[in-house]
Enzyme design. Structure first.
Site, PDB file in Angstrom:
ATOM      1  N   LYS A 327      52.181  38.965  39.300  1.00  0.00           N
ATOM      2  CA  LYS A 327      52.043  37.507  39.193  1.00  0.00           C
ATOM      3  C   LYS A 327      50.600  36.996  39.258  1.00  0.00           C
ATOM      4  O   LYS A 327      50.324  35.849  38.886  1.00  0.00           O
ATOM      5  CB  LYS A 327      52.869  36.826  40.305  1.00  0.00           C
ATOM      6  CG  LYS A 327      54.369  36.926  40.096  1.00  0.00           C
ATOM      7  CD  LYS A 327      54.838  36.008  38.990  1.00  0.00           C
ATOM      8  CE  LYS A 327      56.162  36.404  38.409  1.00  0.00           C
ATOM      9  NZ  LYS A 327      56.137  36.894  37.047  1.00  0.00           N
ATOM     10  N   TYR A 415      60.572  37.081  37.162  1.00  0.00           N
ATOM     11  CA  TYR A 415      59.691  38.112  36.593  1.00  0.00           C
ATOM     12  C   TYR A 415      59.109  37.656  35.249  1.00  0.00           C
ATOM     13  O   TYR A 415      57.916  37.830  34.984  1.00  0.00           O
ATOM     14  CB  TYR A 415      60.467  39.421  36.432  1.00  0.00           C
ATOM     15  CG  TYR A 415      59.592  40.633  36.221  1.00  0.00           C
ATOM     16  CD1 TYR A 415      59.276  41.486  37.279  1.00  0.00           C
ATOM     17  CD2 TYR A 415      59.069  40.932  34.971  1.00  0.00           C
ATOM     18  CE1 TYR A 415      58.459  42.597  37.094  1.00  0.00           C
ATOM     19  CE2 TYR A 415      58.252  42.037  34.774  1.00  0.00           C
ATOM     20  CZ  TYR A 415      57.956  42.865  35.836  1.00  0.00           C
ATOM     21  OH  TYR A 415      57.147  43.959  35.645  1.00  0.00           O
TER      22      TYR A 415
HETATM   23  P1  FAD Z   1      38.797  37.001  39.237  1.00  0.00           P
HETATM   24  O1  FAD Z   1      39.330  37.900  38.214  1.00  0.00           O
HETATM   25  O2  FAD Z   1      38.546  37.556  40.602  1.00  0.00           O
HETATM   26  O3  FAD Z   1      37.458  36.366  38.679  1.00  0.00           O
HETATM   27  C1  FAD Z   1      36.569  35.640  39.485  1.00  0.00           C
HETATM   28  C2  FAD Z   1      35.170  35.778  38.921  1.00  0.00           C
HETATM   29  O4  FAD Z   1      34.283  34.983  39.692  1.00  0.00           O
HETATM   30  C3  FAD Z   1      34.640  37.191  38.990  1.00  0.00           C
HETATM   31  O5  FAD Z   1      34.154  37.597  37.734  1.00  0.00           O
HETATM   32  C4  FAD Z   1      33.550  37.143  40.047  1.00  0.00           C
HETATM   33  O6  FAD Z   1      32.519  38.072  39.801  1.00  0.00           O
HETATM   34  C5  FAD Z   1      33.098  35.710  39.921  1.00  0.00           C
HETATM   35  N1  FAD Z   1      32.474  35.193  41.149  1.00  0.00           N
HETATM   36  C6  FAD Z   1      32.853  35.396  42.426  1.00  0.00           C
HETATM   37  N2  FAD Z   1      32.031  34.768  43.263  1.00  0.00           N
HETATM   38  C7  FAD Z   1      31.102  34.151  42.498  1.00  0.00           C
HETATM   39  C8  FAD Z   1      29.990  33.342  42.806  1.00  0.00           C
HETATM   40  N3  FAD Z   1      29.661  33.046  44.065  1.00  0.00           N
HETATM   41  N4  FAD Z   1      29.251  32.870  41.785  1.00  0.00           N
HETATM   42  C9  FAD Z   1      29.574  33.152  40.501  1.00  0.00           C
HETATM   43  N5  FAD Z   1      30.629  33.920  40.157  1.00  0.00           N
HETATM   44  C10 FAD Z   1      31.389  34.420  41.149  1.00  0.00           C
HETATM   45  N6  FAD Z   1      47.334  41.146  39.155  1.00  0.00           N
HETATM   46  C11 FAD Z   1      48.406  41.528  38.487  1.00  0.00           C
HETATM   47  O7  FAD Z   1      49.130  40.661  37.989  1.00  0.00           O
HETATM   48  N7  FAD Z   1      48.673  42.874  38.335  1.00  0.00           N
HETATM   49  C12 FAD Z   1      47.836  43.843  38.857  1.00  0.00           C
HETATM   50  O8  FAD Z   1      48.074  45.023  38.696  1.00  0.00           O
HETATM   51  C13 FAD Z   1      46.702  43.473  39.580  1.00  0.00           C
HETATM   52  N8  FAD Z   1      45.853  44.381  40.109  1.00  0.00           N
HETATM   53  C14 FAD Z   1      44.750  43.946  40.819  1.00  0.00           C
HETATM   54  C15 FAD Z   1      43.862  44.857  41.399  1.00  0.00           C
HETATM   55  C16 FAD Z   1      42.746  44.415  42.138  1.00  0.00           C
HETATM   56  C17 FAD Z   1      41.787  45.406  42.767  1.00  0.00           C
HETATM   57  C18 FAD Z   1      42.518  43.025  42.299  1.00  0.00           C
HETATM   58  C19 FAD Z   1      41.318  42.530  43.093  1.00  0.00           C
HETATM   59  C20 FAD Z   1      43.405  42.123  41.703  1.00  0.00           C
HETATM   60  C21 FAD Z   1      44.525  42.578  40.966  1.00  0.00           C
HETATM   61  N9  FAD Z   1      45.419  41.676  40.355  1.00  0.00           N
HETATM   62  C22 FAD Z   1      46.499  42.087  39.693  1.00  0.00           C
HETATM   63  C23 FAD Z   1      45.218  40.270  40.418  1.00  0.00           C
HETATM   64  C24 FAD Z   1      44.574  39.753  39.151  1.00  0.00           C
HETATM   65  O9  FAD Z   1      43.640  40.684  38.668  1.00  0.00           O
HETATM   66  C25 FAD Z   1      43.922  38.457  39.544  1.00  0.00           C
HETATM   67  O10 FAD Z   1      44.964  37.573  39.938  1.00  0.00           O
HETATM   68  C26 FAD Z   1      43.094  37.835  38.430  1.00  0.00           C
HETATM   69  O11 FAD Z   1      41.941  38.617  38.193  1.00  0.00           O
HETATM   70  C27 FAD Z   1      42.692  36.432  38.826  1.00  0.00           C
HETATM   71  O12 FAD Z   1      41.746  35.942  37.929  1.00  0.00           O
HETATM   72  P2  FAD Z   1      40.639  34.921  38.416  1.00  0.00           P
HETATM   73  O13 FAD Z   1      39.858  34.595  37.206  1.00  0.00           O
HETATM   74  O14 FAD Z   1      41.264  33.850  39.211  1.00  0.00           O
HETATM   75  O15 FAD Z   1      39.744  35.743  39.472  1.00  0.00           O
HETATM   76  C1  DHB Z   2      51.126  46.304  36.693  1.00  0.00           C
HETATM   77  C2  DHB Z   2      50.896  45.907  37.951  1.00  0.00           C
HETATM   78  C3  DHB Z   2      51.920  45.311  38.666  1.00  0.00           C
HETATM   79  O1  DHB Z   2      51.720  44.865  39.886  1.00  0.00           O
HETATM   80  C4  DHB Z   2      53.160  45.136  38.128  1.00  0.00           C
HETATM   81  O2  DHB Z   2      54.139  44.592  38.873  1.00  0.00           O
HETATM   82  C5  DHB Z   2      53.370  45.514  36.849  1.00  0.00           C
HETATM   83  C6  DHB Z   2      52.339  46.098  36.121  1.00  0.00           C
HETATM   84  C7  DHB Z   2      50.039  46.985  35.915  1.00  0.00           C
HETATM   85  O3  DHB Z   2      48.905  47.034  36.400  1.00  0.00           O
HETATM   86  O4  DHB Z   2      50.317  47.515  34.853  1.00  0.00           O
END
Ligand code: FAD
Ligand code: DHB
Length: 420
Positions: A327, A415
């Protein structure tokens, strides 16, 4: 960690166009005025920027990291139909429709027996496998093509004066102090970002649950073990079989919070994963050398409200879900949908209504996804401190979900993504 594709000419690009006609005095090659200053070039910031650019609303994105670093983070892989629709609206859906894998259902293995939840039959909807790295790349390319300005490697980014009429964002770039005046600040800077931390003392209410385990993820250039994802509940802990393409697999195993990647050489990972699979998947699994391995802690977190004067939070800056159910990225997209519409209402219809309702609208959907992600996590993982009663209830919950059409429909409805 190297990116899946090199970022090429996007790396550190500084543009100079001012589509909204709001250029202030020149500041070297960066403007001093924009309509929306977006902090963070993750999926939330880039998608918001693209939706606004398409409607002529000027914006500048300030990102702490390099484009290459942003593209190198292996994260989400599965997107809801609503996210696909939004990417289409942003004009970046072409490669997604060509290369994304549409899934009609998912598989759940409980203690060695595989079951299937048919999303399409139960809800009429599907989900799509298309990696966050690919979405980010498509958005970066579209932004470059539209001459949208992204300042990478912006240091000490600081939102200021957002409680008044004339917010500004200060930052340092290539050794020089800079400032952009704007109408609004969009805090799309992730969980560790500066925007939420800049809200006035006492104005943020946080809700949090930290889980006593993490996910160890491995990316590998081998064909996926199954055409659909497999969520595995086993006495040894949770495992997920996912994918990025027909030739690239993504696997996860529940691990201890104290574990580091060095504790998990590939052989140990594959051995542990196999033990958590059903016999068919164990036989079908093709292993190979990892091309990326990382550990993510699991956390549920919500900050309320998502608006502070003229600063708005979107995506991980405001909330985190445990990954079970995929999510995180989808919630970032729905926040952006609400926020982009609100800005367009403000600029095109002269109405602040969308901005005034943004926080409540976004949070109503956020909390439902928080509930679903917490529920999926609780139902499928091993909790060391669970007593006999907890384990029996967990087993009954799974038995009910898989045996009842009403309960399977509820899982499927969440989902594939609740409407917005
Ligand atoms: P982010 O992707 O975190 O982007 C934020 C950006 O802001 C970054 O590029 C960062 O460098 C920048 N930033 C931060 N602080 C500053 C600052 N002070 N000044 C300027 N820029 C800054 N979600 C799923 O649905 N499935 C997954 O499998 C999954 N795996 C994940 C694994 C990891 C390790 C993490 C950390 C998250 C995962 N997530 C997953 C969650 C999903 O990746 C995030 O919900 C998504 O990236 C959110 O996007 P965003 O743009 O809000 O934040
Ligand atoms: C992936 C991650 C998840 O947490 C999920 O529920 C399904 C897919 C992925 O990274 O592919």
């Amino acid at each position: 960690m190297s990116p899946v594709h090199g970022p090429g000419p996007l790396l550190g690009r500084i543009g100079a166009r001012e589509p909204g006609g709001h250029a202030g005095a020149a500041q070297g090659d960066t403007p001093t005025r924009t309509q929306v200053a977006i902090i963070g070039a993750g999926p939330a910031g880039l998608l918001l920027g693209q939706l606004l650019l398409r409607h002529g609303v000027d914006n500048v994105v300030l990102e702490r990291q390099t484009a290459e670093h942003v593209l190198g983070r292996i994260r989400a892989g599965l997107i809801e139909q609503g996210t696909v629709d939004l990417l289409d609206e942003a004009g970046v859906g072409e490669r997604l429709h060509r290369e994304g894998l549409v899934h009609d259902g998912t598989q759940i293995n409980v203690d060695g027996v595989r079951h299937r939840i048919d999303f399409k039959a139960l809800t009429g909807k599907t989900v799509t496998v298309y990696g966050q790295t690919e979405i980010t790349r498509d958005l970066m390319e579209a932004r470059a093509a539209a001459s949208g300005l992204t300042v990478y490697e912006a240091e000490n980014v600081t939102p200021a004066d957002f409680q008044g009429e004339r917010p500004r964002v200060r930052y340092r770039h290539k050794g020089k102090d800079k400032e952009i005046e704007c109408d609004f600040v969009a805090g799309c800077d992730g969980f560790h970002g500066i925007c939420r931390q800049s809200a006035p003392a006492g104005s943020v209410q946080s809700y949090e649950r930290v889980y006593p385990f993490g996910w160890l993820g491995l990316l590998c250039d081998t064909p996926p073990v199954s055409e659909e994802l497999i969520y595995n509940r086993s006495a040894r802990g949770f495992a997920l079989c996912s994918m990025r393409s027909p030739s690239r697999s993504r696997y996860y195993v529940q691990c201890s919070l104290g574990d580091s990647v060095e504790d998990w050489p590939d052989e140990r990972f594959w051995d542990e994963l196999k033990q958590r699979l059903d016999p068919q998947a164990r036989a079908d699994l093709v292993t190979g050398p990892s091309i990326e391995k990382s550990i993510a802690p699991l956390r549920s977190f919500v900050a309320e409200p998502m608006r502070f004067g003229r600063m708005f939070l979107a995506g991980d800056a405001a909330h985190i879900v445990p990954p079970t159910g995929a999510k995180g990225l989808n919630l970032a997209a729905s926040d952006v949908a609400f926020l982009a519409r609100a800005f367009l209402e403000f600029y095109k219809e002269n109405s602040p209504a969308g901005l005034d309702h943004y926080s409540a609208r976004a949070l109503a959907r956020v909390w439902k996804a928080e509930r679903f992600s917490w529920w999926m996590t609780t139902m499928l993982h091993n909790f060391d401190d669970a007593g006999g009663f907890d384990r029996k209830v967990q087993a009954a919950e799974l038995d009910y979900v898989l045996g009842s059409r009403a309960a399977s429909t509820s899982l499927a409805e969440n989902y594939v993504g609740l409407p917005y």
